[in-house]
Design a protein around this motif. Structure first.
Motif, short mmCIF file in Angstrom:
data_model
loop_
_atom_site.label_atom_id
_atom_site.label_comp_id
_atom_site.label_asym_id
_atom_site.label_seq_id
_atom_site.Cartn_x
_atom_site.Cartn_y
_atom_site.Cartn_z
N ARG A 1 21.62 17.85 1.84
CA ARG A 1 22.63 17.72 2.88
C ARG A 1 23.92 18.37 2.39
NH1 ARG A 1 21.01 13.71 6.59
NH2 ARG A 1 23.09 13.33 7.39
N GLY A 2 24.75 18.80 3.34
CA GLY A 2 26.06 19.34 3.01
C GLY A 2 26.02 20.79 2.55
N CYS A 3 27.21 21.34 2.30
CA CYS A 3 27.30 22.73 1.86
C CYS A 3 28.58 22.92 1.04
CB CYS A 3 27.31 23.66 3.07
SG CYS A 3 27.32 25.38 2.57
N ASP A 4 28.45 23.62 -0.09
CA ASP A 4 29.62 23.88 -0.95
C ASP A 4 30.17 25.29 -0.77
OD1 ASP A 4 29.39 21.39 -2.00
OD2 ASP A 4 28.57 21.99 -3.93
N ASN A 5 29.63 26.05 0.18
CA ASN A 5 29.95 27.47 0.21
C ASN A 5 31.31 27.82 0.81
OD1 ASN A 5 27.85 28.76 -1.15
ND2 ASN A 5 26.48 28.23 0.52
N MET A 6 31.78 27.00 1.73
CA MET A 6 33.09 27.25 2.32
C MET A 6 33.27 28.66 2.90
SD MET A 6 34.40 24.25 1.82
CE MET A 6 36.10 24.30 2.24
N CYS A 7 32.27 29.12 3.66
CA CYS A 7 32.48 30.38 4.40
C CYS A 7 33.71 30.16 5.28
CB CYS A 7 31.26 30.70 5.27
SG CYS A 7 29.77 30.91 4.31
N THR A 8 34.55 31.18 5.40
CA THR A 8 35.88 30.94 5.99
C THR A 8 35.85 30.57 7.47
OG1 THR A 8 36.09 33.31 6.33
CG2 THR A 8 37.13 32.40 4.35
N PHE A 9 34.72 30.87 8.16
CA PHE A 9 34.65 30.59 9.60
C PHE A 9 33.99 29.24 9.91
CE2 PHE A 9 30.91 32.99 8.27
CZ PHE A 9 29.88 32.15 8.67
N THR B 1 17.82 26.52 6.12
CA THR B 1 18.24 27.90 6.15
C THR B 1 18.45 28.42 4.74
OG1 THR B 1 19.31 27.71 8.29
CG2 THR B 1 20.16 29.37 6.86
N SER B 2 18.15 29.70 4.55
CA SER B 2 18.36 30.31 3.24
C SER B 2 19.71 31.02 3.22
CB SER B 2 17.28 31.36 3.00
OG SER B 2 16.03 30.75 3.01
N HIS B 3 20.24 31.19 2.03
CA HIS B 3 21.50 31.94 1.89
C HIS B 3 21.21 33.21 1.08
CE1 HIS B 3 25.57 33.10 1.15
NE2 HIS B 3 26.04 32.05 1.81
N ARG C 1 29.86 17.64 0.91
CA ARG C 1 29.40 18.42 -0.24
C ARG C 1 27.87 18.39 -0.36
NH1 ARG C 1 33.75 19.59 -3.60
NH2 ARG C 1 32.28 21.15 -4.34
N GLU C 2 27.37 19.40 -1.08
CA GLU C 2 25.91 19.49 -1.26
C GLU C 2 25.35 18.36 -2.11
OE1 GLU C 2 25.61 24.33 -1.29
OE2 GLU C 2 25.07 23.26 -3.12
N ARG C 3 24.23 17.81 -1.67
CA ARG C 3 23.47 16.85 -2.49
C ARG C 3 22.01 16.95 -2.12
NH1 ARG C 3 25.70 13.45 2.07
NH2 ARG C 3 26.90 15.29 2.48
N SER C 4 21.14 16.80 -3.12
CA SER C 4 19.70 17.00 -2.91
C SER C 4 18.96 15.68 -2.94
CB SER C 4 19.15 17.91 -4.01
OG SER C 4 19.78 19.16 -3.94
N LYS C 5 17.87 15.66 -2.21
CA LYS C 5 17.06 14.43 -2.12
C LYS C 5 16.05 14.39 -3.27
CE LYS C 5 15.72 12.47 2.08
NZ LYS C 5 15.01 12.63 3.35
#
Ligand code: SF4
Length: 447
Positions: free
Chosen positions: A157-165, A239-241, A174-178
């Motif tokens: 869950r979450g994302c640490d990437n902070m894409c500006t849009f 989704t992949s990055h 923030r990102e955390r894994s199960k």
């Protein structure tokens, strides 16, 4: 608590991405455990939950419009709660500005629903939106309200990437894994319910990382373990990055028969200047290399993408570069959007949304037209081929047809036959297509 809510009904409506649909199943589990019964008739509900999306302004506008309709069709004592991303983004503002709403609960606070509902039935409004660094709902087995042969599993869950849009880091945290053990347990339950296909989901699945002592399970490792442990299941993910997807993930897809040969890899723009302004942390050269590598290792892999047009500072030259890279890659399919300013993001605070709506619309139209050509070209390549199809259910358009999915995750429509039902596999000869849907007939011949 159970006795208190017994005989009471709840209704839930879900908007947005797969993560929201998965969260709805978590919420259904929590509500059932409290004693509530699910109803699909909004007028029988004592509690209405709207699981919301904030990704674009029009997603939020749609929900506000829906609330106005709901107001006119429900009883005056029905409790309405907003959950999901809009709850997290707008917090008290929702409670203060819309008298229909009794509570808001953000995506990391669903375990607080018993307390929230107890208050709501006692006419106390509440706002519960604390983002967590650890919540993964490990201890909750989701409950589906739809009969499907596939199911989502959130692995992170979450994302640490902070894409500006993007508003996601602010609404999902923030990102955390199960824990992989919880994931395996969830799959066991799904198998017992006759689920045949699972879709591993996360805002950025490639960032999956579970550490215990000296052992680290990364995404390719998790994917490989699931594929080997559950050979009867079809597996896919999103989704992949582009900056995080490793060669190991691509080899894992190639080496396991039960992982779909399909990757969703959002490019967003074909201009390095714009990718830099978006803080995507890759350039078009790296993206092209990745596509080349995928096609080299998995020649039959279908690839879809996301494209955003009209970002702050995008010139005609940047737009042409997007069209150029699309022409080079020829994606099988794309989700295409125009940029919309999201309050709170870096772009909203520090950049100028300098393109007019009509300029954005024109560019979007060009992108859509080009993608349509590529989609048709890619679909046409299946004509005359035999595909092994997992039957998903009845086609929405005709009672006489089934819909299923092939190895590249293409939707395939074909006439029904006796003794076939959802969850079975069938060999289908592809005869025609419409956009990215393939049309065929059941055949005894093999490829
Ligand atoms: S990777 Fe970027 S676009 Fe995707 S969820 Fe994270 S911040 Fe948003």
């Amino acid at each position: 608590m159970n006795e208190y809510f017994k005989e009471k009904n709840f209704y839930i409506e879900t908007y947005g991405c797969q993560m929201n649909f998965y969260d709805t199943e978590i919420v259904v589990s929590i509500m059932n455990k409290m004693g509530f019964n699910y109803t699909n008739n909004i007028q029988y509900a004592n509690v209405i939950l709207i699981n919301t999306c904030s990704i674009r302004q029009n997603a939020e506008d749609l929900i506000i419009k829906r609330l106005n309709t709901i107001k006119n069709i429900i009883h005056s004592d029905t409790i309405v709660g907003i959950i999901g991303c809009m709850a997290e983004r707008l917090k008290h503002k929702l409670l203060n500005e819309n008298e229909l709403i009794t509570f808001v609960v953000g995506p990391d606070s669903y375990e607080e629903l018993p307390e929230v509902l107890f208050k709501a039935f006692n006419k106390i409004k509440s706002c519960n939106v604390t983002l967590s660094r650890t919540q993964t709902y490990d201890n909750i087995i989701p409950t589906s309200i739809n009969k499907n042969i596939y199911s989502y599993i959130s692995i992170m869950r979450g994302c640490d990437n902070m894409c500006t849009f993007c508003v996601v880091p602010f609404t999902r945290g923030r990102e955390r894994s199960k824990n992989p053990v919880s994931i395996f347990k969830e799959i066991d339950v799904l198998l017992s319910k006759n689920i045949k296909k699972i879709i591993l989901i996360g805002q950025n699945v490639d960032s999956y990382k579970w550490k215990k002592n000296n052992d680290v399970v990364d995404f390719s490792c998790l994917l490989d373990q699931i594929a080997k442990k559950f050979p009867e299941l079809i597996i896919t993910f999103t989704t992949s990055h582009p900056k995080d997807m490793t060669e190991d993930v691509i080899y894992t897809i190639s080496n396991n028969k039960n992982i779909l040969k399909y990757i969703h890899l959002p490019i967003q723009s074909g201009s390095n200047k714009i990718l830099n302004l978006m803080k995507r942390k890759y350039d078009t050269e790296t993206f092209l290399q990745k596509i080349h590598f995928i096609r080299q290792i998995i020649p039959n892999c279908s690839i879809s993408t996301d494209i955003m047009t009209g970002f702050c500072g995008e010139t005609e030259k940047d737009h042409s570069e997007t069209l150029n890279i699309m022409e080079k890659i020829k994606f099988n399919f794309a989700y295409m959007f125009k940029y919309s300013n999201r309050e709170g993001t870096y772009a909203s605070k520090k950049m100028q949304d300098n393109l007019s709506d009509s300029e954005k619309n024109n560019r979007l139209q060009e992108i859509i037209e080009l993608q349509k050509k590529h989609t048709l070209l890619r679909s046409s390549q299946f004509i005359g081929k035999y595909c092994n199809i997992l039957i998903n259910g009845r086609s929405k358009k005709s009672n006489k047809d089934f819909v299923g999915f092939n190895e590249q995750n293409y939707k395939v429509i074909f006439p029904k036959k006796d003794n076939l039902y959802p969850g079975k596999y069938v060999n289908v000869l592809i005869q025609s297509y419409s956009h990215n849907t393939l049309i065929g007939k059941i055949s005894d011949e093999k490829r």
